[in-house]
Design a protein around this motif. Structure first.
Motif, PDB file in Angstrom:
ATOM      1  N   LEU A 159       0.741  -1.143   0.073  1.00 35.57           N
ATOM      2  CA  LEU A 159      -0.111   0.185   0.174  1.00 35.57           C
ATOM      3  C   LEU A 159       0.907   1.330   0.040  1.00 35.57           C
ATOM      4  CD1 LEU A 159      -2.712   1.205   0.267  1.00 35.57           C
ATOM      5  CD2 LEU A 159      -2.601   1.089   2.707  1.00 35.57           C
ATOM      6  N   THR A 160       1.836   1.411   0.885  1.00 32.70           N
ATOM      7  CA  THR A 160       2.792   2.456   1.064  1.00 32.70           C
ATOM      8  C   THR A 160       3.403   2.717  -0.443  1.00 32.70           C
ATOM      9  OG1 THR A 160       3.125   2.046   3.327  1.00 32.70           O
ATOM     10  CG2 THR A 160       4.511   3.596   2.266  1.00 32.70           C
ATOM     11  N   GLU A 161       3.812   1.583  -0.918  1.00 31.91           N
ATOM     12  CA  GLU A 161       4.662   1.669  -2.187  1.00 31.91           C
ATOM     13  C   GLU A 161       3.400   2.368  -3.282  1.00 31.91           C
ATOM     14  OE1 GLU A 161       6.197  -1.769  -3.777  1.00 31.91           O
ATOM     15  OE2 GLU A 161       7.660  -1.655  -1.828  1.00 31.91           O
ATOM     16  N   TRP A 162       2.387   1.935  -3.263  1.00 39.39           N
ATOM     17  CA  TRP A 162       1.504   2.415  -4.247  1.00 39.39           C
ATOM     18  C   TRP A 162       1.198   3.944  -3.995  1.00 39.39           C
ATOM     19  CZ3 TRP A 162      -4.324   3.583  -3.439  1.00 39.39           C
ATOM     20  CH2 TRP A 162      -4.755   3.627  -4.596  1.00 39.39           C
ATOM     21  N   LEU A 163       1.109   4.454  -2.666  1.00 38.83           N
ATOM     22  CA  LEU A 163       0.873   5.830  -2.347  1.00 38.83           C
ATOM     23  C   LEU A 163       2.042   6.489  -2.755  1.00 38.83           C
ATOM     24  CD1 LEU A 163      -0.833   5.384   1.222  1.00 38.83           C
ATOM     25  CD2 LEU A 163      -1.662   5.563  -0.805  1.00 38.83           C
ATOM     26  N   GLN A 164       3.107   6.099  -2.770  1.00 41.85           N
ATOM     27  CA  GLN A 164       4.498   6.852  -3.108  1.00 41.85           C
ATOM     28  C   GLN A 164       4.884   6.764  -4.675  1.00 41.85           C
ATOM     29  OE1 GLN A 164       6.966   5.695  -0.037  1.00 41.85           O
ATOM     30  NE2 GLN A 164       6.379   7.185   1.514  1.00 41.85           N
ATOM     31  N   GLN A 165       3.852   6.250  -5.494  1.00 45.53           N
ATOM     32  CA  GLN A 165       4.391   6.218  -6.747  1.00 45.53           C
ATOM     33  C   GLN A 165       4.217   7.766  -7.275  1.00 45.53           C
ATOM     34  OE1 GLN A 165       2.963   2.425  -8.086  1.00 45.53           O
ATOM     35  NE2 GLN A 165       4.999   2.631  -7.996  1.00 45.53           N
ATOM     36  N   PRO A 166       4.830   8.059  -8.398  1.00 45.18           N
ATOM     37  CA  PRO A 166       4.925   9.446  -8.726  1.00 45.18           C
ATOM     38  C   PRO A 166       3.509   9.680  -9.395  1.00 45.18           C
ATOM     39  CG  PRO A 166       6.410   7.947 -10.113  1.00 45.18           C
ATOM     40  CD  PRO A 166       5.972   7.135  -8.905  1.00 45.18           C
ATOM     41  N   ASP A 173      -2.511   9.634 -15.099  1.00 38.44           N
ATOM     42  CA  ASP A 173      -3.404   9.484 -14.016  1.00 38.44           C
ATOM     43  C   ASP A 173      -4.342  10.876 -13.875  1.00 38.44           C
ATOM     44  OD1 ASP A 173      -2.269   6.915 -13.088  1.00 38.44           O
ATOM     45  OD2 ASP A 173      -0.801   8.121 -12.054  1.00 38.44           O
ATOM     46  N   VAL A 174      -4.036  11.786 -14.043  1.00 39.29           N
ATOM     47  CA  VAL A 174      -4.669  13.224 -13.957  1.00 39.29           C
ATOM     48  C   VAL A 174      -5.638  13.015 -14.943  1.00 39.29           C
ATOM     49  CG1 VAL A 174      -4.763  15.670 -14.522  1.00 39.29           C
ATOM     50  CG2 VAL A 174      -2.736  14.616 -13.014  1.00 39.29           C
ATOM     51  N   ALA A 175      -5.540  12.623 -16.347  1.00 36.29           N
ATOM     52  CA  ALA A 175      -6.574  12.567 -17.341  1.00 36.29           C
ATOM     53  C   ALA A 175      -7.534  11.382 -17.244  1.00 36.29           C
ATOM     54  CB  ALA A 175      -5.757  12.518 -18.598  1.00 36.29           C
ATOM     55  N   LYS A 176      -6.999  10.290 -16.665  1.00 35.18           N
ATOM     56  CA  LYS A 176      -8.008   9.049 -16.705  1.00 35.18           C
ATOM     57  C   LYS A 176      -8.418   8.378 -15.081  1.00 35.18           C
ATOM     58  CE  LYS A 176      -5.887   7.373 -20.851  1.00 35.18           C
ATOM     59  NZ  LYS A 176      -5.384   6.251 -21.460  1.00 35.18           N
ATOM     60  N   LEU A 221      -7.016  11.227  -5.937  1.00 38.08           N
ATOM     61  CA  LEU A 221      -7.582  11.370  -4.610  1.00 38.08           C
ATOM     62  C   LEU A 221      -7.577  10.450  -3.458  1.00 38.08           C
ATOM     63  CD1 LEU A 221      -8.409  14.453  -4.039  1.00 38.08           C
ATOM     64  CD2 LEU A 221      -8.576  13.810  -6.455  1.00 38.08           C
ATOM     65  N   LEU A 222      -8.053   9.080  -4.162  1.00 35.65           N
ATOM     66  CA  LEU A 222      -8.152   8.046  -2.947  1.00 35.65           C
ATOM     67  C   LEU A 222      -6.787   7.614  -2.455  1.00 35.65           C
ATOM     68  CD1 LEU A 222      -9.788   5.754  -1.765  1.00 35.65           C
ATOM     69  CD2 LEU A 222      -8.788   4.289  -3.473  1.00 35.65           C
ATOM     70  N   ARG A 223      -5.728   7.949  -3.238  1.00 37.87           N
ATOM     71  CA  ARG A 223      -4.247   7.829  -2.618  1.00 37.87           C
ATOM     72  C   ARG A 223      -3.960   8.752  -1.585  1.00 37.87           C
ATOM     73  NH1 ARG A 223      -0.439   7.400  -7.868  1.00 37.87           N
ATOM     74  NH2 ARG A 223       0.876   8.183  -6.328  1.00 37.87           N
ATOM     75  N   PHE A 224      -4.367   9.972  -2.125  1.00 40.03           N
ATOM     76  CA  PHE A 224      -4.162  11.044  -1.027  1.00 40.03           C
ATOM     77  C   PHE A 224      -4.719  10.764   0.179  1.00 40.03           C
ATOM     78  CE2 PHE A 224      -4.936  15.314   0.881  1.00 40.03           C
ATOM     79  CZ  PHE A 224      -3.568  15.534   0.760  1.00 40.03           C
ATOM     80  N   ALA A 225      -6.182  10.455   0.132  1.00 43.80           N
ATOM     81  CA  ALA A 225      -6.801  10.135   1.303  1.00 43.80           C
ATOM     82  C   ALA A 225      -6.228   9.035   2.366  1.00 43.80           C
ATOM     83  CB  ALA A 225      -8.164   9.545   1.013  1.00 43.80           C
ATOM     84  N   PHE A 226      -5.502   8.135   1.717  1.00 41.03           N
ATOM     85  CA  PHE A 226      -5.039   7.097   2.429  1.00 41.03           C
ATOM     86  C   PHE A 226      -3.645   7.504   3.063  1.00 41.03           C
ATOM     87  CE2 PHE A 226      -7.422   3.476   0.125  1.00 41.03           C
ATOM     88  CZ  PHE A 226      -8.474   3.757   0.877  1.00 41.03           C
ATOM     89  N   MET A 227      -3.131   8.738   2.783  1.00 37.95           N
ATOM     90  CA  MET A 227      -1.817   8.931   3.085  1.00 37.95           C
ATOM     91  C   MET A 227      -1.510   9.104   4.565  1.00 37.95           C
ATOM     92  SD  MET A 227       0.035  11.356   0.053  1.00 37.95           S
ATOM     93  CE  MET A 227       0.041  10.269  -1.530  1.00 37.95           C
TER      94      MET A 227
END
Lengths: 183, 183
Positions: free
Chosen positions: A83-90, A95-98, A104-110
DNA sequence: AAGAGCATGTAACGAGTTACATGATTGG
DNA sequence: CCAATCATGTAACTCGTTACATGCTCTT
């Protein structure tokens, strides 16, 4: 080891379990009734996903609450690492487009998993990627948009307005996080 | 007859073909490079989809341009009927929550297929559904949001801001369409 | 005692992803 | 003439959807 890539739902489940251990049914209801509703809540999605995560060693059954038909799942260290690795993906511009919601979910989990510095870094690259994407959209609008019918132009304008809102959000979020950082 | 339900991509393809006949490759590039990029552009998606639509009698090959390896597809009357029915489906509140882009896509395709009155009806129900959804989100925010960590609260706030932008867009779109209607 | 909601699961099917394969055409 | 891009297709795999099936528990 086992870097087999997880699906979006897998990560959403991991993020939920990180907060507290819950049952499969609770996960389903969360996906059904909350703002995480873009994920499927059907049993045919959740239970196989939990089984998948279990065989990967990312979640575990906490079965001493064996009332039979009420099994709590916990996230494991392996799960937290994934999970942490996923959150820290660039933040990629696709991602912005699609997959804006996913960002936002990633941010929420941070919170609790990433440092404030990492959150700031995320927001900064999110902001840049969004600004870049808006620039592309506006450029398209200037050149091609006149060839579109009215409804097409309007729909396109919605996209731009929407991303501008996201851009503003990035800035206020940066402020909020830094305020929180200093206190 | 053959009311087998189509996928989102199927409708997106029909909508493109409605504008003008194009090749499978053009469709792929459109999905890859334009704002319709949320759809997959891989050959393994597009060509099977076209074949599906062809067997359903919704598109046809226009093969007199047989340079071999450049086949144009046209939409048929059946295809147009299916597309129009899809466009005129009522706006469900789940669509607002989960498939916002799809609603915008439907609106973008309406020109030339739906009357201005239908477009107005669509926008009105879109606006109402959005307002309702915002109310739900705000209510949740008031009651539950304090239990969320900072990043969770912020992500949630993004959702609300985003839907408010959509709501404003509905109103301006209504104005634009009615202006266009009267001239 | 019955029905609503809690809770977990499976099986068939369809669609999208990935990776591979082929050939034509254009530009440097 | 070689590479890139145009252009179309297929096969294996995985995942999500839909629909079904089961049994428990609480309330009325």
């Amino acid at each position: 080891m086992s870097l087999r890539k997880l699906t979006h739902i897998d990560y959403a489940i991991l993020g939920l379990l990180k907060q507290r251990p819950v049952s499969g049914y609770k996960i389903r209801m969360t996906f059904k009734k909350t703002a995480l509703g873009n994920f499927s809540s059907s049993p045919g999605t959740i239970y196989p996903a939990l089984k998948r995560l279990e065989t990967l060693g990312m979640v575990k059954k906490k079965s001493h609450v064996s009332k039979k038909g009420h099994e709590l799942f916990t996230i494991t260290k392996t799960g937290i690492r994934a999970l942490t690795e996923w959150l820290q993906q660039p933040v990629m511009k696709e991602d912005v487009a699609k997959n804006l919601n996913l960002l936002l979910l990633r941010f929420a989990f941070m919170d609790g998993l990433c440092s404030k510095e990492n959150m700031q870094k995320f927001l900064e690259s999110f902001k840049l990627a969004t600004a870049k994407y808006i620039a592309e959209l506006v450029k398209f609008q200037e050149t091609e948009s006149r060839h579109l019918p009215l409804s097409g132009r309007l729909a396109f304008a919605h996209g731009i307005a929407s991303y501008k809102t996201t851009l503003r959000w990035c800035k206020t979020a940066q402020l909020q996080v830094s305020k929180n950082l200093s206190k």
